[in-house]
Design a protein around this motif. Structure first.
Motif, PDB file in Angstrom:
ATOM      1  N   GLU A  71       0.827  -1.203   0.000  1.00  0.00           N
ATOM      2  CA  GLU A  71       0.000   0.000   0.000  1.00  0.00           C
ATOM      3  C   GLU A  71       0.866   1.260   0.000  1.00  0.00           C
ATOM      4  O   GLU A  71       0.600   2.222  -0.739  1.00  0.00           O
ATOM      5  N   LYS A  72       1.913   1.261   0.814  1.00  0.00           N
ATOM      6  CA  LYS A  72       2.803   2.412   0.905  1.00  0.00           C
ATOM      7  C   LYS A  72       3.501   2.674  -0.432  1.00  0.00           C
ATOM      8  O   LYS A  72       3.580   3.817  -0.892  1.00  0.00           O
ATOM      9  N   LEU A  74       2.612   1.694  -3.551  1.00  0.00           N
ATOM     10  CA  LEU A  74       1.708   2.112  -4.620  1.00  0.00           C
ATOM     11  C   LEU A  74       1.181   3.524  -4.403  1.00  0.00           C
ATOM     12  O   LEU A  74       0.996   4.282  -5.364  1.00  0.00           O
ATOM     13  N   ASN A  75       0.948   3.893  -3.158  1.00  0.00           N
ATOM     14  CA  ASN A  75       0.520   5.270  -2.886  1.00  0.00           C
ATOM     15  C   ASN A  75       1.631   6.259  -3.200  1.00  0.00           C
ATOM     16  O   ASN A  75       1.374   7.395  -3.619  1.00  0.00           O
ATOM     17  N   THR A  76       2.880   5.829  -3.015  1.00  0.00           N
ATOM     18  CA  THR A  76       4.020   6.676  -3.364  1.00  0.00           C
ATOM     19  C   THR A  76       4.099   6.874  -4.876  1.00  0.00           C
ATOM     20  O   THR A  76       4.367   7.982  -5.362  1.00  0.00           O
ATOM     21  N   GLY A  78       1.572   6.589  -7.012  1.00  0.00           N
ATOM     22  CA  GLY A  78       0.428   7.430  -7.378  1.00  0.00           C
ATOM     23  C   GLY A  78      -0.358   6.890  -8.547  1.00  0.00           C
ATOM     24  O   GLY A  78      -1.175   5.979  -8.388  1.00  0.00           O
ATOM     25  N   THR A  79      -0.122   7.406  -9.726  1.00  0.00           N
ATOM     26  CA  THR A  79      -0.840   6.972 -10.923  1.00  0.00           C
ATOM     27  C   THR A  79      -0.280   5.649 -11.430  1.00  0.00           C
ATOM     28  O   THR A  79       0.938   5.489 -11.551  1.00  0.00           O
ATOM     29  N   THR A 120      -5.000  -2.835  -3.934  1.00  0.00           N
ATOM     30  CA  THR A 120      -4.584  -1.438  -3.833  1.00  0.00           C
ATOM     31  C   THR A 120      -4.635  -0.722  -5.172  1.00  0.00           C
ATOM     32  O   THR A 120      -5.067   0.440  -5.253  1.00  0.00           O
ATOM     33  N   MET A 124      -7.234   2.669  -7.733  1.00  0.00           N
ATOM     34  CA  MET A 124      -6.466   3.764  -8.317  1.00  0.00           C
ATOM     35  C   MET A 124      -6.693   3.826  -9.822  1.00  0.00           C
ATOM     36  O   MET A 124      -6.831   4.915 -10.403  1.00  0.00           O
ATOM     37  N   LYS A 127     -10.200   5.214 -10.526  1.00  0.00           N
ATOM     38  CA  LYS A 127     -10.193   6.665 -10.334  1.00  0.00           C
ATOM     39  C   LYS A 127      -9.540   7.385 -11.504  1.00  0.00           C
ATOM     40  O   LYS A 127      -9.967   8.479 -11.894  1.00  0.00           O
TER      41      LYS A 127
END
Length: 254
Positions: A71-72, A74-76, A78-79, A120, A124, A127
């Motif tokens: 999660e960390k 993939l959130n880093t 972003g796209t 995760t 994304m 969105k």
């Protein structure tokens, strides 16, 4: 054809073997390749290779079986436009001699690792208006392979997850396919043979190579080329499929 300019691609197990070849090829086609791997030395080497060739890449050290890490990372990033779930391990054994510990380890990496990235990345992609997922399954998910109980189980799960994702996200402009390679010559294979068949490396390599009707193992570049096609706009009408890339193993081995 197969232009990936402007795309962000995440490749798990991207530090070696099929993952490395995929990351390099994607970058060559214009994507930014995000190499996910536990081995920092290998991950750094791939990114440097890509950058020296004029491409764009980053590496991320991550245990695919650990959801908070996934999660960390993939959130880093972003796209995410393309996700290639390639990371995996093998195991030799039948149902009665596969320990619970080994079974759980194969499941955590090969099945939960794929789930972690799907869980995760898919929201994304939704969105962002869509994306492509490519999962690495195996011929072991399609035919019986001797002494590969846990490994075949895990790859069967990957194939089932592929179909579920393809169905559930088809109206979100997300395509999901998997490929089923037969034996591919990678550093992983060499290490696997050395570990499980010490002193018989040459004999076992020859035996495994000739088990494909075509008479040899596949190359990582051959596998990466199919992955590129399925992740490109040229394959925009393809989803929910499993592609056998096996030197004739499934259909001609009789």
């Amino acid at each position: 054809m197969f232009d990936l300019k402007g795309r962000t691609a995440v490749i798990t197990g991207g530090g070696s073997g099929i993952g490395r070849a995929t990351a390099v090829l994607f970058a060559k086609q214009g994507a930014v390749s995000h190499v996910i791997d536990l081995n920092e030395v290998q991950a750094v080497a791939v990114v440097e290779e890509i950058k020296q060739a004029g491409g764009q890449a980053q590496y991320h050290i991550c245990d695919v079986s650990d959801y908070p890490q996934v999660e960390k990372v993939l959130n880093t990033i972003g796209t995410i436009n393309i996700l290639v779930n390639n990371a995996g391990i093998a195991h030799v054994g039948k149902a009665d001699n596969t320990s619970e510990e080994d079974f759980d380890r194969v499941f955590k990496i090969n099945v939960k690792g794929v789930y972690n990235f799907l869980h995760t990345a898919l929201p994304m992609m939704v969105k962002n208006g869509g994306g492509v997922v490519l999962n690495l399954s195996s011929i072991g998910a399609v035919v019986g392979i001797s002494d590969r109980f846990a490994y075949s189980m895990s790859k069967g799960a990957v194939q089932a997850m592929t179909l579920s994702v393809a169905r559930d996200y088809i109206h979100d402009n997300i395509r999901c396919n998997c490929i089923c390679p037969a034996r591919v010559h990678t550093p992983f294979v060499d290490g696997f043979i050395a570990k499980n068949y010490p002193g018989q490396e040459k004999e076992i390599f020859e035996k495994l190579s000739k088990s494909q009707p075509i008479g040899r193992m596949g190359t990582t570049d051959e596998i990466a080329t199919l992955i590129l096609y399925l992740c490109s706009d040229e394959a925009s009408f393809i989803t929910g499929c499993d592609y056998h890339i096996d030197g004739g193993f499934i259909k001609l081995n009789n």
